[in-house]
Design a protein around this motif. Structure first.
Motif, PDB file in Angstrom:
ATOM      1  N   ILE A 170       0.818  -1.219   0.000  1.00  0.00           N
ATOM      2  CA  ILE A 170       0.000   0.000   0.000  1.00  0.00           C
ATOM      3  C   ILE A 170       0.853   1.271   0.000  1.00  0.00           C
ATOM      4  CG2 ILE A 170      -1.844  -1.241   1.184  1.00  0.00           C
ATOM      5  CD1 ILE A 170      -1.312   0.498   3.642  1.00  0.00           C
ATOM      6  N   GLY A 171       2.170   1.132   0.165  1.00  0.00           N
ATOM      7  CA  GLY A 171       3.059   2.289   0.055  1.00  0.00           C
ATOM      8  C   GLY A 171       2.754   3.379   1.053  1.00  0.00           C
ATOM      9  N   ALA A 172       2.559   3.044   2.308  1.00  0.00           N
ATOM     10  CA  ALA A 172       2.157   4.016   3.325  1.00  0.00           C
ATOM     11  C   ALA A 172       3.214   5.088   3.544  1.00  0.00           C
ATOM     12  CB  ALA A 172       1.876   3.302   4.645  1.00  0.00           C
ATOM     13  N   ALA A 194      -3.796   3.789  -4.237  1.00  0.00           N
ATOM     14  CA  ALA A 194      -4.858   4.779  -4.417  1.00  0.00           C
ATOM     15  C   ALA A 194      -5.639   4.526  -5.696  1.00  0.00           C
ATOM     16  CB  ALA A 194      -4.262   6.181  -4.432  1.00  0.00           C
ATOM     17  N   ALA A 195      -4.939   4.152  -6.756  1.00  0.00           N
ATOM     18  CA  ALA A 195      -5.582   3.923  -8.049  1.00  0.00           C
ATOM     19  C   ALA A 195      -6.584   2.772  -7.992  1.00  0.00           C
ATOM     20  CB  ALA A 195      -4.525   3.649  -9.108  1.00  0.00           C
ATOM     21  N   ILE A 204      -6.834  11.792 -13.970  1.00  0.00           N
ATOM     22  CA  ILE A 204      -5.721  11.914 -13.037  1.00  0.00           C
ATOM     23  C   ILE A 204      -4.989  13.225 -13.300  1.00  0.00           C
ATOM     24  CG2 ILE A 204      -3.601  10.864 -12.166  1.00  0.00           C
ATOM     25  CD1 ILE A 204      -6.148   9.242 -11.654  1.00  0.00           C
ATOM     26  N   LYS A 205      -4.742  13.990 -12.252  1.00  0.00           N
ATOM     27  CA  LYS A 205      -4.080  15.275 -12.386  1.00  0.00           C
ATOM     28  C   LYS A 205      -2.570  15.100 -12.521  1.00  0.00           C
ATOM     29  CE  LYS A 205      -8.017  17.344 -11.767  1.00  0.00           C
ATOM     30  NZ  LYS A 205      -8.721  18.003 -12.886  1.00  0.00           N
ATOM     31  N   GLY A 218      -3.681   9.939  -5.369  1.00  0.00           N
ATOM     32  CA  GLY A 218      -3.258   9.858  -3.978  1.00  0.00           C
ATOM     33  C   GLY A 218      -4.409   9.350  -3.138  1.00  0.00           C
ATOM     34  N   GLY A 219      -4.138   9.072  -1.883  1.00  0.00           N
ATOM     35  CA  GLY A 219      -5.210   8.558  -1.051  1.00  0.00           C
ATOM     36  C   GLY A 219      -4.851   8.512   0.415  1.00  0.00           C
ATOM     37  N   ILE A 220      -5.854   8.167   1.208  1.00  0.00           N
ATOM     38  CA  ILE A 220      -5.725   8.082   2.663  1.00  0.00           C
ATOM     39  C   ILE A 220      -6.277   6.739   3.124  1.00  0.00           C
ATOM     40  CG2 ILE A 220      -6.423   9.106   4.868  1.00  0.00           C
ATOM     41  CD1 ILE A 220      -6.796  11.772   3.368  1.00  0.00           C
TER      42      ILE A 220
END
Length: 463
Positions: A170-172, A194-195, A204-205, A218-220
């Motif tokens: 998950i690449g935290a 995130a994807a 996607i920006k 990106g994500g949380i």
């Protein structure tokens, strides 16, 4: 000469055995507390640290004081890679981590606990730089301070507990935030993870501005501090920057679109279950919004910058973002590729947004110079505070709109900015300063009291 393998092993073991003793959790350092007057304003400045120990405060998005209001936790190189706490009254300094930490230090506000992420130690398969797994650690500060004062410290694992470990895939990231309910911590996840949770139809920006940052997705995610369970919160099509929780309202998160400067839409908010995702303050192309900080149950302070010349070439944001420019560290944000934002042709200053009504007010702004930059406010709604490029600190009475420079002369050559943060009781502000440093860079932890005559002001209706 024949290599003595046994002797080498013994030597390595001895070194490993000796090292923790010099970097042990609970280690105490003598008080460095000094009280001086600002030579320009006369404000009393309480230096909780005053030697070149490589100090820096926690970022203004997060609490600085322990739940009992007695200790300030900060980053330091007194023991490289470890965090310290300083008692505001006595000035006593205590080491509060062992084994290092990464990212943000999270001080619980309802319990004497500290939460943070830690890189997993090197293994036979590789080290943390390749596996990207992180431990989430909980430290029992009450037990730690008690045993440290008594001189009866136990091994680190008696105070530090591994809450859980993030999976490699998950690449935290380490920009963690503790929820107000103190049951979950929030943290960034990598692009690939995130994807997986993003609608494939969402655009996607890409990178934005001269620092080549901002590209998504990106994500949380969140981890339960009792069970170690991990759940996804939200994915967005851009790079996630600072994550902070509303420490008064469980389940509420504020985060940013990080570009290293002006963002197309800087501030965002979402709930812990992923619902309610929206821009916190919808900004225009001409607005440079930055340094948002939750300051009360219903409010977020942020800076709308007014640091650029009004004659800056005006061009569409999309075209300006493609321009090339050289970054100026002495006067940041002047590159043309940031677009037409950040001038005073439109309202600028210390903005406060209400999370419920979505109304925004400008609490105040300096009359010249860069304008207010890093901002904060007291939870009771009485005061707001901000610094500027000159490393000066300004206090604002939100009822009368009076503004007062509290302190200046903290050296523009300092390793970082003042980053003001209010104590929860609204009587003091914490900053970091190079005022006393001989090298003009090394910083110390400083408390700036709200003037007594301001504290005595009585308003029938608070903000």
């Amino acid at each position: 000469m024949k290599f003595n393998f046994s002797l080498a092993v013994i030597t390595v073991i001895a070194v490993i055995t000796i090292l923790p003793a010099s970097a042990q959790i609970g280690k105490r350092f003598p008080s460095e507390k000094k009280v001086i007057k600002d030579p320009v304003t006369g404000t009393e400045l309480i230096f909780l640290t005053s030697t070149p120990g490589g100090d820096s405060k926690i970022y203004p998005t997060h609490p600085q004081w322990t739940a009992d209001g007695e200790w300030v936790i900060f980053r330091s190189n007194r023991v490289k890679g470890e965090a310290m706490a300083v008692n505001e009254e006595t000035g006593q300094i205590v080491q509060v981590t062992e084994g290092g930490y990464t990212g943000m230090l999270n001080i619980a506000q309802n319990s004497m606990k500290l939460y943070y992420m830690r890189n997993i130690a090197a293994t036979a398969e590789g080290d943390w730089r390749s596996n990207r797994s992180l431990e989430v650690i909980e430290t029992d500060l009450a037990k730690l301070f008690q045993d440290s004062e008594a001189g009866k410290m136990k091994p680190a694992n008696k105070y530090q507990r591994v809450v859980g470990v993030t999976p490699t895939e998950i690449g935290a990231g380490g920009d963690m935030a503790l929820d107000a309910g103190e049951e979950w911590v929030y943290f960034r996840i990598g692009k690939e993870e995130a994807a997986k949770h993003l609608d494939p139809g969402i655009e996607i920006k890409g990178d934005f501005g001269p620092r080549n940052m901002g590209a998504g997705p990106g994500g949380i995610a969140k981890m339960n501090v009792n069970t170690g369970e991990i759940q996804h919160v939200v994915s967005v099509p851009f790079q996630v920057g600072h994550i902070q929780s509303n420490t008064w309202n469980p389940g509420e998160i504020v985060f940013s679109w990080e570009t290293g400067g002006k963002s197309p839409q800087r501030t965002w908010t979402v709930m812990t279950d992923g619902s309610g995702l929206r821009p916190l303050y919808p900004e225009a192309d001409y607005e440079w919004v930055t340094h948002e900080a939750v300051i009360s149950k219903d409010e977020v302070a942020m800076a709308i910058m007014g640091h650029r010349d009004v004659d800056i070439e005006e061009q569409p944001l999309e075209e300006a973002a493609k321009s090339t420019a050289v970054r100026d560290p002495e006067n940041p944000g002047q590159e043309t590729s940031w677009g037409p934002s950040g001038t005073r042709k439109k309202p600028t200053g210390l903005a406060i947004v209400n999370l419920r009504t979505r109304e925004m007010i400008i609490a105040g702004q300096t009359s010249n110079g860069s304008g207010l930059w890093h901002v904060h406010g007291s939870p009771d709604g009485r005061w707001a505070v901000g610094d500027d490029f000159s490393r000066s600190l300004y206090l604002i009475d939100r009822n009368s709109r009076e503004m007062k420079m509290l302190t200046t002369g903290h050296k523009q050559t300092a390793a970082d900015h003042l980053h003001p943060t209010f104590k929860p009781d609204g009587t003091k502000i914490q900053i970091q300063s190079a005022m006393l440093s001989e090298d003009d860079r090394s910083m110390n932890i400083v408390i700036v009291p709200v003037p007594e005559e301001w504290l005595q002001r009585n308003y029938p209706n608070k903000i």
